[in-house]
Design a protein around this motif. Structure first.
Motif: not given
Length: 158
Positions: A40, A43, A90, A148, A152-154
């Motif tokens: 993350k 990114c 990912l 994002f 976005y989630r881990e």
């Protein structure tokens, strides 16, 4: 671009080649960051640098500054792999080994490149439109970056 920046066709082709060649150092940079910062955060760095490059490209088009355009393309070339290489990482962390090929292919696919190839020849028919197109791209890159950050989630959504 030739008319806007008063550049030669060779200069335009060369700078696009430079962007392609920057994929290798950008990939090495992404590998270092993945291990130090995680997917993350790597990114986040990549999308912020990409958005910054897009705004520099817009400003370069607005002011007709070829050196600014060159610096933006170099920045985008180094930032691209930070996000692009995350697709495989990912997929590796979210999907089993039997299920990761399809998500990797979709995430790494060239949908944006295809859309750009279809869109640009029809959309930019006059030199003055390039400035506005660059503005739209920079706005889109910024909106994507903020989406994002918030979406976005881990871990997988399931």
């Amino acid at each position: 671009a030739i008319q806007l920046f008063s550049a030669k066709a060779y200069d335009i082709v060369t700078i696009m080649s430079v962007m392609t060649f920057l994929m290798l150092p950008g990939t090495i940079f992404s590998e270092v960051l993945f291990h130090r910062m995680g997917i993350k955060n790597t990114c986040v760095v990549g999308i912020m640098l990409t958005a910054l490059a897009a705004w520099i490209m817009w400003f370069a088009a607005h002011t007709r500054s070829w050196p600014l355009e060159v610096s933006a393309v170099i920045l985008a070339g180094l930032a691209g792999p930070l996000v692009g290489n995350a697709c495989t990482a990912l997929s590796g962390s979210w999907f089993s080994i039997d299920s990761r090929n399809f998500p990797t292919a979709v995430g790494s696919g060239g949908a944006g490149a295809i859309a750009t190839a279809l869109f640009n020849p029809n959309a930019v028919t006059q030199m003055g439109q390039l400035d506005f197109e660059m503005f739209l791209i920079a706005t889109g890159a910024s909106v994507s970056a903020f989406c994002f950050l918030f979406i976005y989630r881990e871990t997988p959504p399931t």
